[in-house]
Design an enzyme around this catalytic site. Structure first.
Site, PDB file in Angstrom:
ATOM      1  N   THR A  94       0.850  -1.201   0.000  1.00 24.25           N
ATOM      2  CA  THR A  94       0.000   0.000   0.000  1.00 24.25           C
ATOM      3  C   THR A  94       0.886   1.251   0.000  1.00 24.25           C
ATOM      4  O   THR A  94       2.046   1.187   0.410  1.00 24.25           O
ATOM      5  CB  THR A  94      -0.913   0.017   1.258  1.00 24.25           C
ATOM      6  N   LYS A 123       6.311   2.225   3.831  1.00 26.23           N
ATOM      7  CA  LYS A 123       7.257   2.709   4.837  1.00 26.23           C
ATOM      8  C   LYS A 123       6.630   3.391   6.051  1.00 26.23           C
ATOM      9  O   LYS A 123       7.240   3.466   7.110  1.00 26.23           O
ATOM     10  CB  LYS A 123       8.236   3.685   4.168  1.00 26.23           C
ATOM     11  N   VAL A 150      13.663  -0.121   2.099  1.00 27.71           N
ATOM     12  CA  VAL A 150      14.891   0.677   1.971  1.00 27.71           C
ATOM     13  C   VAL A 150      15.711   0.126   0.808  1.00 27.71           C
ATOM     14  O   VAL A 150      16.018  -1.064   0.781  1.00 27.71           O
ATOM     15  CB  VAL A 150      15.770   0.594   3.241  1.00 27.71           C
ATOM     16  N   GLU A 208       6.652   8.427  -5.238  1.00 32.84           N
ATOM     17  CA  GLU A 208       5.553   7.957  -4.404  1.00 32.84           C
ATOM     18  C   GLU A 208       4.224   8.398  -5.007  1.00 32.84           C
ATOM     19  O   GLU A 208       4.175   9.350  -5.801  1.00 32.84           O
ATOM     20  CB  GLU A 208       5.675   8.578  -2.998  1.00 32.84           C
ATOM     21  N   LYS A 223      13.130   6.037   5.467  1.00 32.93           N
ATOM     22  CA  LYS A 223      14.114   4.972   5.237  1.00 32.93           C
ATOM     23  C   LYS A 223      15.270   5.034   6.234  1.00 32.93           C
ATOM     24  O   LYS A 223      15.709   4.001   6.736  1.00 32.93           O
ATOM     25  CB  LYS A 223      14.626   5.057   3.802  1.00 32.93           C
ATOM     26  N   GLY A 315      11.696   1.751  -8.296  1.00 32.85           N
ATOM     27  CA  GLY A 315      11.177   1.094  -9.498  1.00 32.85           C
ATOM     28  C   GLY A 315      10.351  -0.122  -9.105  1.00 32.85           C
ATOM     29  O   GLY A 315      10.670  -0.799  -8.126  1.00 32.85           O
TER      30      GLY A 315
HETATM   31  N1  HSE Z   1       9.702   7.013  -4.126  1.00 39.17           N
HETATM   32  C1  HSE Z   1      10.748   6.148  -3.703  1.00 39.17           C
HETATM   33  C2  HSE Z   1      12.054   6.631  -4.307  1.00 39.17           C
HETATM   34  C3  HSE Z   1      10.436   4.753  -4.135  1.00 39.17           C
HETATM   35  O1  HSE Z   1      12.012   7.477  -5.204  1.00 39.17           O
HETATM   36  O2  HSE Z   1      13.110   6.191  -3.882  1.00 39.17           O
HETATM   37  C4  HSE Z   1      11.295   3.706  -3.515  1.00 39.17           C
HETATM   38  O3  HSE Z   1      11.120   3.635  -2.125  1.00 39.17           O
END
Ligand code: HSE
Length: 341
Positions: A94, A123, A150, A208, A223, A315
């Protein structure tokens, strides 16, 4: 192994594609037969005890909604569904929400209460409540795995565990967000403006669902919080992180750095009792000065110096490999413990 998948965004769909592609290999290498018995998105969830094929879920999703899949039980509410049927592993894909961690927080808790092992790539719940969730899982003998939270496909948590095996990690420093790194590299190398670069990162599936989490440094903050808890043993949550994003980094600043052999990067740091995220100028020869959507993390240890891991940090497919990695490790642990998996 019966899998309940919640979240059919970029990562959830990539996971289904990977399951379809790797089915044979997972069985031959790990004896892992994956049966996706439940799939859910915002519209609700569908259940079939004999298993749903990845293709039928993906086709229905494209063609108007998963409720179109025939011969399934439909649940409007995912928590009710998790209360009702049996599964071995919950996969939580999600979107990250750092206000209250929902829906991930409730879904993970419900799965733990039902004694399902959990793999999450979301996260928010961990960044807010990691110590409590880990304790809850351990009390119920549930495995809680989160390697995809992460580093995307890069096995950064496993690497950190190896670095800590006969040594002590004292500090962590890293580039943990693919979207902002992509934006900064595009500004640096192609002179793209911030908005154009962000639009590209979104199109490539790095950002995101709410891209302000990336740009404001909050995804990075989640992270580094997860790393600080897991690797440094800190009992921190995302509110303990001092965060500055890249929204005020100007093209001039990026260019100025470039002409003096530096690169502007959004760097996370945890150590000496503090956690922070802020744009910094790195020497271009610093292994952390990675380009595009790459991530890089440096673990500073007491005895063996610094160790750096770099890899694709964002990705759909990359992150989906982390889900499979976690499921595989659950299978191995459960088999070793003599339990059916
Ligand atoms: N939006 C995050 C990024 C995706 O750009 O690193 C991976 O967690």
């Amino acid at each position: 192994m019966r899998v309940a998948l919640v979240g059919l965004g970029v990562v959830g769909r990539s996971f289904l594609e990977l399951v379809a592609k790797n089915r044979g290999e997972l069985v031959s290498r790990y004896g892992l037969g994956l049966r996706v018995v439940f799939a859910a998105d915002r519209s609700g969830g569908i259940y079939r005890a004999s298993g749903l094929s990845p293709d039928e879920i993906l086709d229905a999703k494209r063609e108007g909604g998963i409720s179109r899949v025939a011969n399934t039980r439909f649940y409007a509410n995912v928590l009710d569904a998790l209360q009702d049927f049996e599964a071995d592993v919950l996969v939580d894909a999600t979107p990250t929400n750092i206000v209250d961690g929902e829906p991930s927080y409730s879904i993970i808790r419900r799965a733990i209460l039902r004694e399902m092992d959990v793999v999450t790539v979301s996260k928010g719940a961990l960044a807010l409540y990691m110590p409590a969730l880990k304790e809850m899982a351990s009390r119920r003998n549930v495995l809680l795995k989160f390697s995809g939270t992460v580093g995307g496909g890069m096995p950064v948590l496993a690497f950190a565990r190896e670095c800590s095996r006969a040594d002590r990690v004292e500090a962590i420093e890293g580039i943990l967000n693919g979207t902002t790194n992509y934006i900064l590299t595009k500004m640096e190398e192609e002179g793209l403006d911030f908005r154009q670069a962000l639009a590209e990162a979104q199109r490539l599936g790095y950002a995101e669902a709410d891209p302000s989490l990336d740009v404001k440094g909050l995804d990075t903050a989640c992270k580094i919080t997860i790393l600080a808890n897991e690797v440094l043993g800190m009992k921190a949550n995302v509110h303990d992180v001092k965060v500055t994003g890249i929204e005020n980094v100007s093209a001039e600043e990026v260019n100025r750095a470039r002409y003096s052999g530096k690169a502007v990067r959004l760097v996370a740091f945890a150590g000496d009792g503090k956690i922070e995220v802020r744009p910094r100028e790195l020497d271009v020869r610093d292994p952390l000065a990675v380009k595009m959507a790459m991530n890089a993390v440096r673990f500073k240890t007491t005895f063996s110096g610094s160790h750096v891991i770099t890899g694709k940090g964002a990705g759909g497919t990359e992150t989906a490999t982390a889900i499979i990695r976690d499921i595989t490790s659950i299978k191995i642990k459960r088999t070793e413990a003599g339990e059916n998996a």
